[in-house]
Write a protein that holds these residues in place. Structure first.
Motif, PDB file in Angstrom:
ATOM      1  N   GLU A  75     -18.410  41.842 -37.070  1.00  0.00           N
ATOM      2  CA  GLU A  75     -18.607  40.677 -37.479  1.00  0.00           C
ATOM      3  C   GLU A  75     -18.604  40.545 -38.897  1.00  0.00           C
ATOM      4  OE1 GLU A  75     -22.031  39.636 -33.737  1.00  0.00           O
ATOM      5  OE2 GLU A  75     -22.727  40.700 -35.856  1.00  0.00           O
ATOM      6  N   GLN A 119     -14.762  34.982 -37.961  1.00  0.00           N
ATOM      7  CA  GLN A 119     -14.501  33.856 -37.161  1.00  0.00           C
ATOM      8  C   GLN A 119     -14.032  34.162 -35.760  1.00  0.00           C
ATOM      9  OE1 GLN A 119     -13.007  35.969 -39.028  1.00  0.00           O
ATOM     10  NE2 GLN A 119     -10.883  35.042 -39.780  1.00  0.00           N
ATOM     11  N   ASP A 171     -15.400  35.568 -31.912  1.00  0.00           N
ATOM     12  CA  ASP A 171     -16.352  35.785 -31.069  1.00  0.00           C
ATOM     13  C   ASP A 171     -16.722  37.089 -30.691  1.00  0.00           C
ATOM     14  OD1 ASP A 171     -18.343  35.676 -29.089  1.00  0.00           O
ATOM     15  OD2 ASP A 171     -17.691  33.799 -28.442  1.00  0.00           O
ATOM     16  N   GLY A 206     -19.189  38.519 -29.270  1.00  0.00           N
ATOM     17  CA  GLY A 206     -19.699  38.723 -27.909  1.00  0.00           C
ATOM     18  C   GLY A 206     -18.436  38.852 -26.717  1.00  0.00           C
ATOM     19  N   GLU A 207     -17.515  38.071 -26.945  1.00  0.00           N
ATOM     20  CA  GLU A 207     -16.229  38.166 -26.226  1.00  0.00           C
ATOM     21  C   GLU A 207     -15.658  39.443 -26.401  1.00  0.00           C
ATOM     22  OE1 GLU A 207     -14.127  34.180 -25.001  1.00  0.00           O
ATOM     23  OE2 GLU A 207     -13.493  34.894 -26.767  1.00  0.00           O
ATOM     24  N   ARG A 260      -7.192  39.745 -26.718  1.00  0.00           N
ATOM     25  CA  ARG A 260      -7.870  38.391 -27.104  1.00  0.00           C
ATOM     26  C   ARG A 260      -6.748  37.439 -27.180  1.00  0.00           C
ATOM     27  NH1 ARG A 260      -8.917  35.591 -31.832  1.00  0.00           N
ATOM     28  NH2 ARG A 260     -10.707  34.180 -31.725  1.00  0.00           N
TER      29      ARG A 260
END
Length: 544
Positions: free
Chosen positions: A168, A173, A175, A177-178, A532
């Motif tokens: 983090e 920038q 996510d 969590g994803e 991602r």
């Protein structure tokens, strides 16, 4: 790229005159329909998508594009490692390296270059398209893999997910969590990450060296953690039992593993080829990129054989272009395109934000009554975790010295939190990539590593080894790295999903996106980030 690479036609021809024993035949590997001739804009070949490189990010993109029905061409400057040499093995071991070991070198360049100050590690070889390259810049050298599978062919396979808090911090920038709920698990599953059986680890002679370092770290109040890997630990146990050919237990790693390792050619790339939508062309070095008036991209690539002899120049056009040639390769292609005017609107952030992931190597001398063992697995399974240290965070891999004899040495690759960053440059006159990075910028990493291992030495009454890294009395090797990161940083040179600013349908998919540091071995992060990004790109940009 850097020194000792064959980036020009002149150096390729020079390598060809030296010659090398033939290990493969013609370069081509075609497992899907060939690129169509006479596509958009003229007589060049056209494919909907081109992926440059076959490393982690590139392999992810090729697989997911193929699954979406997109015909995809992968261009790889190294060879495909699928045929045995004269000794019956695809790769050579570390103790007797030959031309398969190194990318167009006349002498191997192993990170441990001396033993007892004697030059007994490296050997003279014939120049060839070998599997490991050491790219030299003024203040730093970078080890990179060459071949279909990129760095997955030559790394230690340590499949580490970074601390969420540090992820983090590095990529705020994105996510988190994803990433931790979806993309890291997806990457680990596809890479076939597994863990060592702890009961076997505790009793096998092959990890005595790691248990010795664990005990010594504990005396200094330091904890250790087991590290997952893409090497099949079940296969390794069968190696130890004499049931299968040895690889990790036969001094194989930095020049490739013949057995047991789940490199990309056995995972993502194999899956991509099975779709019938992917073509891989090895020994194709992309040199130029330009954008045409119709929005397609035209690539120029030089094809050679495995000895470096030129076979011709190819031109290929595509709608979607994915750059996965690694931190050095991708950045060089974009800098060359910007500085020579073929992609003049590339952002000024291209080339910035580079770092070596805080890599520092060091070794300690153990007491005679505390041997590390003559038999050592070449695949690390344990690390010293002091990342929570607020003054000097360090994650230190406990590395082997698989010399086949007792060395009484403990070796480590320390990954530190070095805030220093370098900048790549491109010299148009010489067609050379440069790196603005000074040895002074390594100082924070060396201080952090020294802080940790000074504690270990004090607690155990031991000292550093000074004989392993060449150049006189050296106890820290901070002039090379295994984890090059940055150059095309996410959210700066690209948008938040790797789209290069200023150019539609141009993407960066590799470690160039990570700004210089991730705190652990980076390939799982590169893989997960590519998962991602390509998911978003396919959903929003790609029409089948």
């Amino acid at each position: 790229m850097g020194e000792n690479q064959p980036p020009s036609r002149r150096s390729v021809l020079a390598a060809a005159t030296l010659g090398a024993a033939a290990l493969t035949g013609a370069a081509g590997l075609v497992t899907a329909p060939r690129a169509r001739a006479g596509g958009r804009g003229g007589g060049d070949a056209f494919v909907p998508a081109v992926v440059v490189g076959t490393g982690y990010g590139a392999a992810v993109c090729a697989l997911r594009l193929a699954e979406a029905g997109v015909e995809t061409l992968m261009l790889e400057m190294g060879r495909r490692w699928d045929g045995p040499g004269a000794d019956g093995s695809v790769f050579c071991g570390m103790l007797r390296p030959d031309e398969r070991s190194s990318w167009f070198k006349s002498r191997t360049e192993a990170p441990l270059s001396t033993f007892l100050w004697l030059d007994v590690v490296n050997r003279n070889i014939r120049p060839y398209a070998g599997v490991l390259d050491r790219v030299r810049f003024d203040g730093m050298s970078v080890y990179v893999g060459r071949g279909v599978g990129g760095g997955s062919l030559v790394n230690g396979g340590m499949a580490v997910t970074p601390r969420r808090s540090y992820f983090e911090e590095v990529l705020p920038q994105v996510d988190a969590g994803e990433m931790y709920e979806r993309y890291f698990p997806r990457a680990n599953a596809a890479l076939r990450v597994n863990r060592i059986d702890k009961a076997w680890f505790e009793q096998t002679e092959w990890y005595k060296y790691a248990r010795v370092s664990r005990t010594q770290a504990a005396r200094a109040g330091l904890g250790t953690v087991f590290v997952p890997n893409v090497y099949d630990f079940g296969h390794m146990r069968r190696e130890a039992a004499g049931e299968v050919p040895r690889s990790a237990l036969a001094t194989e790693v930095i020049y490739g593993n013949n057995h047991g390792k789940m490199s990309l050619d056995k995972t993502y790339l194999a899956a991509a080829l099975r779709t019938g939508k992917v073509t891989i062309r090895p020994l194709h070095r992309v040199t130029t990129i330009e954008r045409r008036r119709d929005g397609t991209y035209l690539l120029g690539a030089e094809e050679t054989d495995a000895h470096g002899a030129p076979l011709g120049r190819r031109e290929i056009s595509c709608t979607h272009l994915f750059l996965g040639a690694g931190s050095l390769g991708t950045t060089e292609l974009l800098l060359r395109a910007r500085e020579t005017g073929t992609l003049p609107d590339l952002p000024p952030e291209i080339g910035t934000g580079w770092g070596p992931n805080g890599n520092v190597m060091t070794a300690r001398a153990n007491h005679l009554w505390n041997p590390t063992g003559p038999h050592q697995s070449s695949i690390p399974a344990l690390g010293i975790d002091d990342w929570d240290n607020p003054a000097a965070p360090v994650f230190a891999e406990i590395a082997p010295i698989p010399a086949g004899l007792e060395t009484w040495a403990s070796l480590y690759l320390a990954i530190t939190k070095n805030p220093e960053r370098g900048t790549f440059t491109y010299d148009k006159a010489t067609d050379r990539l440069g790196l603005r990075w000074t040895r002074d910028q390594n100082a924070p990493a060396v201080r952090a590593a020294k802080s940790l291992f000074d504690r270990v030495n004090r607690a155990n009454g031991t000292m550093y080894r000074y004989d392993l890294f060449g150049g006189g009395l050296r106890n820290f090797a901070d002039d090379f790295c295994y984890h090059p990161l940055g150059g095309c940083v996410l959210g700066r040179a690209t948008d938040l999903h790797g789209r290069v600013r200023g150019y539609r349908n141009l993407y960066v998919v590799d470690g160039s996106l990570i700004p210089g540091s991730i705190g652990v071995n980076p390939f799982v992060t590169i893989t997960a980030l590519a998962e991602r990004n390509i998911e978003r790109v396919i959903a929003q940009d790609v029409t089948v």
